[in-house]
Write a protein that holds these residues in place. Structure first.
Motif, PDB file in Angstrom:
ATOM      1  N   GLU A   7     -24.790  29.707 -34.140  1.00 39.78           N
ATOM      2  CA  GLU A   7     -23.713  29.783 -33.148  1.00 39.78           C
ATOM      3  C   GLU A   7     -23.510  28.432 -32.458  1.00 39.78           C
ATOM      4  O   GLU A   7     -22.372  27.954 -32.304  1.00 39.78           O
ATOM      5  CB  GLU A   7     -24.043  30.849 -32.102  1.00 39.78           C
ATOM      6  CG  GLU A   7     -23.003  30.939 -30.990  1.00 39.78           C
ATOM      7  CD  GLU A   7     -23.435  31.828 -29.832  1.00 39.78           C
ATOM      8  OE1 GLU A   7     -22.591  32.076 -28.947  1.00 39.78           O
ATOM      9  OE2 GLU A   7     -24.608  32.247 -29.793  1.00 39.78           O
TER      10      GLU A   7
ATOM     11  N   ARG B 175     -21.094  37.537 -34.476  1.00 39.88           N
ATOM     12  CA  ARG B 175     -20.904  37.077 -33.097  1.00 39.88           C
ATOM     13  C   ARG B 175     -19.767  36.063 -32.995  1.00 39.88           C
ATOM     14  O   ARG B 175     -18.931  36.128 -32.092  1.00 39.88           O
ATOM     15  CB  ARG B 175     -22.205  36.462 -32.594  1.00 39.88           C
ATOM     16  CG  ARG B 175     -22.220  36.044 -31.145  1.00 39.88           C
ATOM     17  CD  ARG B 175     -23.500  35.299 -30.821  1.00 39.88           C
ATOM     18  NE  ARG B 175     -24.698  36.090 -31.101  1.00 39.88           N
ATOM     19  CZ  ARG B 175     -25.933  35.598 -31.053  1.00 39.88           C
ATOM     20  NH1 ARG B 175     -26.136  34.309 -30.766  1.00 39.88           N
ATOM     21  NH2 ARG B 175     -26.975  36.361 -31.308  1.00 39.88           N
TER      22      ARG B 175
ATOM     23  N   GLU C  82     -23.874  42.974 -32.936  1.00 41.63           N
ATOM     24  CA  GLU C  82     -23.069  41.757 -32.762  1.00 41.63           C
ATOM     25  C   GLU C  82     -21.606  42.005 -33.124  1.00 41.63           C
ATOM     26  O   GLU C  82     -20.721  41.274 -32.687  1.00 41.63           O
ATOM     27  CB  GLU C  82     -23.638  40.628 -33.625  1.00 41.63           C
ATOM     28  CG  GLU C  82     -25.046  40.199 -33.265  1.00 41.63           C
ATOM     29  CD  GLU C  82     -25.146  39.477 -31.920  1.00 41.63           C
ATOM     30  OE1 GLU C  82     -24.084  39.189 -31.309  1.00 41.63           O
ATOM     31  OE2 GLU C  82     -26.279  39.208 -31.483  1.00 41.63           O
TER      32      GLU C  82
ATOM     33  N   ASP D 215     -20.166  44.749 -32.269  1.00 42.36           N
ATOM     34  CA  ASP D 215     -19.776  45.769 -31.289  1.00 42.36           C
ATOM     35  C   ASP D 215     -19.793  47.174 -31.874  1.00 42.36           C
ATOM     36  O   ASP D 215     -18.947  48.021 -31.548  1.00 42.36           O
ATOM     37  CB  ASP D 215     -18.399  45.461 -30.686  1.00 42.36           C
ATOM     38  CG  ASP D 215     -18.382  44.172 -29.881  1.00 42.36           C
ATOM     39  OD1 ASP D 215     -19.391  43.894 -29.207  1.00 42.36           O
ATOM     40  OD2 ASP D 215     -17.378  43.439 -29.945  1.00 42.36           O
TER      41      ASP D 215
END
Length: 476
Positions: A102, A132, A280, A282
């Motif tokens: 990330e 993510r 990640e 949801d």
């Protein structure tokens, strides 16, 4: 393009100056910037060859009109970390891997992501980052190592810790053990059975995040190089069409992956990794969903460690697409994949080449899937067992509890032959809170198997197991 934030317009001349110091020219700066997260290192067998795959991916990116930037993440070899303090660092490394990917993508405003991984926590960690970030992304798993050969039989890494139990039980000499360790792991790649690394490679393919056949193609094969180059080309198509993980990682995709997990008899660690990836994205994957699917999808592949076939055999038998073909009635065939095609299109021409490796539905290895969720007074919220590795003799078991407050205590007791047929070994305080780090416990389970006790001794723990574990082992 997101990368215009560091390369387009007069105000970004300072950024361009830095990029040009890398050897890039003005033409390179007009193209999509593709990040290549690579877990290459020279201590983990599953990763020592990944620099070669990284080069092939970069060739594919350039050929398709992109500008590649490769960077590294950490990777823990669970086999090397097993049985000592190092195993407490393995599962937490997953979060660090996700964070590091990330950070690199966000800090440098890259347009797309190719993930090159291979081992237990690295593949899920990278997939967590992809979910993510929700930028166009594609996974390339590095492939399994070839199976070893010992006394005319196929062997793998798991054969060695089990052999330790045979030495304890005086069924094998130390000389034979040394001969086995020389041949069990013959080269680069993830360990050759359906352990966690290869299970997660197959899950990546089943989720639609890697190209067809990627999950089982041998690390040393030319096919893996071709897949790497193709992966590099495909990420540009995903960027162009803005196909993101959120388009792929749907609840139906996760149900597909769990279904394949059940058919393969995969590692119990999927109950940790698939929900983490889903979170990640949801989404929520309750333990009950694994059990629900297990009751519908039969176990079709008898793979090492509980069976006789290595991942190379699964690959030659038709790979994950052929397994999908067998259970397609239980799959969402309209699922989107990184190939740009639906799952139905991906498996349209898949065939089972060897029904001894991939069983037909009318002749499964087991009528239900390879993982079961157990609940009771010891685990009111659920526990996990790899039913694919359990002898029919252990489906019901009653015996005296031998209780240990750490893995180390249990190993000492097992090796000093304090465990008798019929016992139930209880290992406490190795869970996510007590551990810490929730270490895998292959050494006690493998020693039990090597001593010939896997059909007469159960093991219960709040810790977790290696994908190489078999027998009446209840964890999590």
């Amino acid at each position: 393009m997101r990368s215009n934030e560091i390369k387009a317009g007069t105000e970004h001349a300072p950024h361009r100056a830095l990029l040009k110091s890398l050897g890039l020219d003005n033409n390179d700066l007009t193209k999509p910037f593709i990040g290549i997260a690579n877990s290459y290192n020279t201590i983990v067998p599953g990763h020592i060859h990944l620099h070669t795959l990284g080069d092939a991916v970069k060739e594919g990116v350039i050929a398709a009109g992109g500008t590649p930037f490769e960077f590294n993440t950490i990777a823990v070899c669970d086999g090397l970390a097993m049985g000592h303090e190092g195993m407490r660092y393995s599962l937490p490394s997953r979060e660090i891997i996700a964070d590091s990917v990330e950070i690199m993508l966000q800090a440098h405003r890259l347009d797309g992501l190719v993930m090159i991984s291979n081992c237990d926590k690295v593949t899920p960690g990278m997939l967590m980052a992809a979910a993510r970030l929700d930028l166009p992304a594609i996974m390339l798993t590095g492939g399994p190592m070839a199976a070893g050969r010992f006394n005319g039989k196929k062997v793998s890494y798991s054969s060695v810790p089990e052999a330790l139990g045979q030495v304890v039980a005086e069924k094998m000499s130390e000389t034979e053990l040394n001969q086995l360790e020389d041949v069990a792991c013959p080269g680069c790649g993830s360990c050759s059975g359906m352990f966690t690394a290869n299970t997660m490679a197959c899950m990546s393919e089943a989720l639609g995040m890697s190209l067809p056949y990627c999950g089982t193609t041998l690390a040393t094969s030319a096919h893996k190089i071709r897949l790497a180059r193709q992966t590099g080309k495909q990420i540009l198509k995903l960027v162009e069409q803005n196909i993101k993980p959120s388009n792929i990682l749907t609840i139906d995709a996760f149900k597909n992956a769990i279904s394949i997990d059940m058919a393969l008899g995969g590692s119990t660690n999927t109950v940790l990794h698939l929900p983490a990836i889903a979170k990640e994205a949801d989404l929520t994957l309750p333990l009950s969903l694994f059990d629900e699917i297990s009751k519908k999808v039969p176990h079709l592949c008898s793979m090492i460690p509980s069976g006789t076939y290595a991942i190379e055999d699964l690959d030659m038998a038709g790979g994950v697409p052929a397994v999908m073909q067998q259970i397609q009635a239980e799959l969402n065939l309209n699922a989107v994949t990184v190939s740009g095609k639906t799952l139905a299109e991906n498996i349209k021409n898949a065939t089972v080449i060897d029904p001894n490796v991939i069983h037909p539905l009318n002749n499964p290895v087991h009528a239900e899937g390879g993982i079961a969720i157990l609940t009771g007074n010891l685990a009111p919220k659920g526990a996990v067992i790899k039913t694919a590795g359990v002898s029919p003799k252990m489906l019901q078991h009653t015996g005296p509890a031998k209780v240990y407050d750490s893995e180390k205590e249990a190993i000492i007791a097992i090796r000093s032959r304090q465990i008798q047929p019929g016992d139930v070994i209880v290992i406490r305080y190795e869970g996510p809170k007590g551990g810490p780090g929730m270490p895998e416990m292959l050494i006690p389970t493998a020693t039990i198997a090597g001593m010939g006790l896997s059909e007469s001794v159960a093991l219960i723990t709040d810790g977790r197991f290696s994908g190489a574990t078999r027998g009446g082992s209840i964890g999590y």
